[in-house]
Write an enzyme that holds these catalytic residues in place. Structure first.
Site, PDB file in Angstrom:
ATOM      1  N   GLU A 191       0.852  -1.085   0.089  1.00 47.83           N
ATOM      2  CA  GLU A 191      -0.225   0.163   0.182  1.00 47.83           C
ATOM      3  C   GLU A 191       0.775   1.269  -0.016  1.00 47.83           C
ATOM      4  O   GLU A 191       0.620   2.077   0.679  1.00 47.83           O
ATOM      5  CB  GLU A 191      -1.047  -0.231   1.184  1.00 47.83           C
ATOM      6  N   GLU A 241      -5.961 -10.564  -1.778  1.00 49.22           N
ATOM      7  CA  GLU A 241      -6.492 -10.623  -0.761  1.00 49.22           C
ATOM      8  C   GLU A 241      -8.023 -10.556  -1.077  1.00 49.22           C
ATOM      9  O   GLU A 241      -8.846  -9.692  -0.579  1.00 49.22           O
ATOM     10  CB  GLU A 241      -6.198  -9.418  -0.020  1.00 49.22           C
ATOM     11  N   HIS A 280     -10.460  -6.182  -2.508  1.00 51.22           N
ATOM     12  CA  HIS A 280     -11.298  -6.330  -1.270  1.00 51.22           C
ATOM     13  C   HIS A 280     -12.728  -5.659  -1.905  1.00 51.22           C
ATOM     14  O   HIS A 280     -12.700  -4.267  -2.086  1.00 51.22           O
ATOM     15  CB  HIS A 280     -11.019  -5.448  -0.202  1.00 51.22           C
ATOM     16  N   ASN A 314       2.309  -4.360  -3.366  1.00 51.32           N
ATOM     17  CA  ASN A 314       0.757  -4.812  -3.032  1.00 51.32           C
ATOM     18  C   ASN A 314       0.027  -3.870  -2.804  1.00 51.32           C
ATOM     19  O   ASN A 314       0.369  -2.707  -1.828  1.00 51.32           O
ATOM     20  CB  ASN A 314       0.707  -6.068  -2.153  1.00 51.32           C
ATOM     21  N   ASP A 328     -11.960 -10.651  -1.130  1.00 59.26           N
ATOM     22  CA  ASP A 328     -13.037 -10.976  -0.417  1.00 59.26           C
ATOM     23  C   ASP A 328     -14.259 -10.204  -1.050  1.00 59.26           C
ATOM     24  O   ASP A 328     -13.851  -9.243  -1.642  1.00 59.26           O
ATOM     25  CB  ASP A 328     -13.137 -10.706   1.415  1.00 59.26           C
TER      26      ASP A 328
END
Length: 444
Positions: free
Chosen positions: A153, A258, A230, A194, A260
């Site tokens: 990030e 990651e 996400h 990432n 979801d």
């Protein structure tokens, strides 16, 4: 490196009469993914790796990511004093079950110990602290971690550099320093940057693209880009596949790191059906891009999800419910991964487009698509210019021109195109008088 069990190993186990799935539809997700040439992973909580949680994580996933156990605040809460218990537990679990490990994360603005975040640093001192931390952690797990999220990030929403303690003190150079330290500590590990909100085309993904271009131009040893994904129910970016592909065409791997898909609670049959479609769409996007290494869900069960704590009133974001029962999302992943179509002929089609044009010049793009049912290994596109156009520059392909005939061939990193997948190359060219497109393109 410790690798996942291959589909061939699963077939061998079945032939030997060992316990295993009764049919392809019941095959574990990790085997379905392996058969498609990618990994399917999950983030885990080390302290929960017992009982049914551990059994599901081991059976269904070919890669594990420590959710918190490898972050700076967990492993070096006091300067020079390291605690490896949690990280060791996850790595040992992966090795015991033939899984890859994705190390997460070495340098991040969040979950830092106070001595780092609130220290008074000169650039040289902070650089030394950071590279020492990276060297120590990567070195401890040399040969045991397959992928590292080296820098996590680093960007703001507009694609500019985040003003973290690292960005504010060292500028963008900290990213290159971290990657070089990680490569020196373990030359075999795959090194990633990432970030979140970079999944589709937009300002932040453009900023990441430009950052990766700069790092590559500097010779920084970056191997891949991670896209956190996400997502909100029903909002898979329509440009996800195209975005993954443009990064891959820079010559780096890409991965969904990651994943979801959160929803407003309570979950309903309609919401779960949409979530199934969303998980399938993301899986298919990865499969369609040759250099997509794999996909990781950020926690596989709703009982281990971060979403309810950060988004009150939302949740049910993972492929399993709180009782470890698979949800429709699980089936969405499985259906996207398999069954694998039996090998068949590859097919090649090419489409030509003018992206922009000005007096005497233009930029063109050709999309090469595999229309068959087997991987396309190597490709060549030819066309005839009808009005004397001349190619002056090209990227993502080797392009030559003899008279009016243009020939474009694949490069080392984009020669293999999966069934149903595509790749693109571009060029600049000159024109005089008129710029009609070539009447036909031949792709072989």
């Amino acid at each position: 490196m410790f690798r996942r069990l291959t589909a061939g190993a699963a077939l061998l186990a079945a032939a030997l009469g060992l316990a295993g799935p009764a049919s392809a539809a019941e095959a574990p997700l990790r085997d379905l993914a392996d058969a498609r040439g990618i990994y399917l992973g999950t983030a885990v909580t080390g302290g929960r790796l017992t009982g049914g949680y551990a059994d599901t994580a081991a059976a269904q996933f070919g890669s594990v990511t420590p959710g918190n156990e490898m972050k700076w605040g967990s492993v070096e809460p006091v300067r020079g004093q390291f605690s490896w218990t949690g990280a060791d537990r996850v790595v040992d679990f992966a090795e015991a079950h033939g899984q890859e490990v994705r190390g997460h994360t070495l340098v991040w603005h969040s979950q830092l110990p106070s001595w780092v975040e609130n220290g008074t640093w000169t650039p040289d001192a902070l650089r030394a602290v950071m590279t020492d931390h990276v060297t120590t952690e990567v070195g401890r797990y040399k040969g045991r971690v397959d992928h590292w999220d080296v820098v996590n990030e680093p960007l703001n929403e507009d694609g500019t550099l985040r003003r973290s303690v690292f960005g504010a003190t060292l500028g963008e150079s900290y990213i290159a320093d971290a990657f070089r330290a990680a490569r020196a500590a373990d030359p075999a590990a795959r090194l990633y940057v990432n970030d979140y909100s970079t999944d589709g085309l937009g300002a932040k993904s453009d900023g990441m693209y430009a950052l990766v271009e700069r790092l590559l131009a500097q010779g920084v040893p970056i191997d891949g880009v991670g896209f956190q994904a996400h997502l909100i129910l029903g909002q898979v970016p329509s440009t996800l596949e195209a975005n993954l592909r443009r990064f891959a065409e820079l010559g780096v791997d890409v991965a969904i790191t990651e994943l979801d898909v959160r929803m407003t609670l309570p979950a309903t049959d309609a919401k779960l059906a949409q979530q199934k479609a969303d998980y399938a769409a993301v899986t298919r996007a990865c499969l369609a891009v040759t250099r997509c290494a794999g996909l990781t869900v950020w926690g596989f069960t709703d009982s281990d999800s971060w979403i309810p704590d950060f988004f009150p009133g939302q949740g049910a974001a993972t492929p399993y419910d709180e009782s470890l029962n698979p949800k429709p999302a699980y089936a969405g992943i499985a259906e996207a991964l398999g069954p694998v179509t039996p090998p068949g002929p590859a097919g090649c089609a090419a489409a030509y487009a003018v992206q922009s044009q000005w007096g005497g010049g233009f930029t063109g793009q050709v999309t090469v698509r595999n229309t068959g049912t087997a991987p396309l290994t190597g490709w060549k596109v030819t066309w005839e210019y009808p009005a004397g156009q001349r190619v002056t520059q090209a990227w993502n392909a080797g392009v030559t021109q003899t008279g009016t005939t243009v020939t474009a061939t694949h490069l080392a990193y984009n020669g293999t195109v999966p069934a149903g997948g595509s790749t693109v190359f571009g060029f600049n060219a000159s024109w005089t008088g008129a710029n009609p497109p070539p009447p036909t393109l031949t792709c072989s």
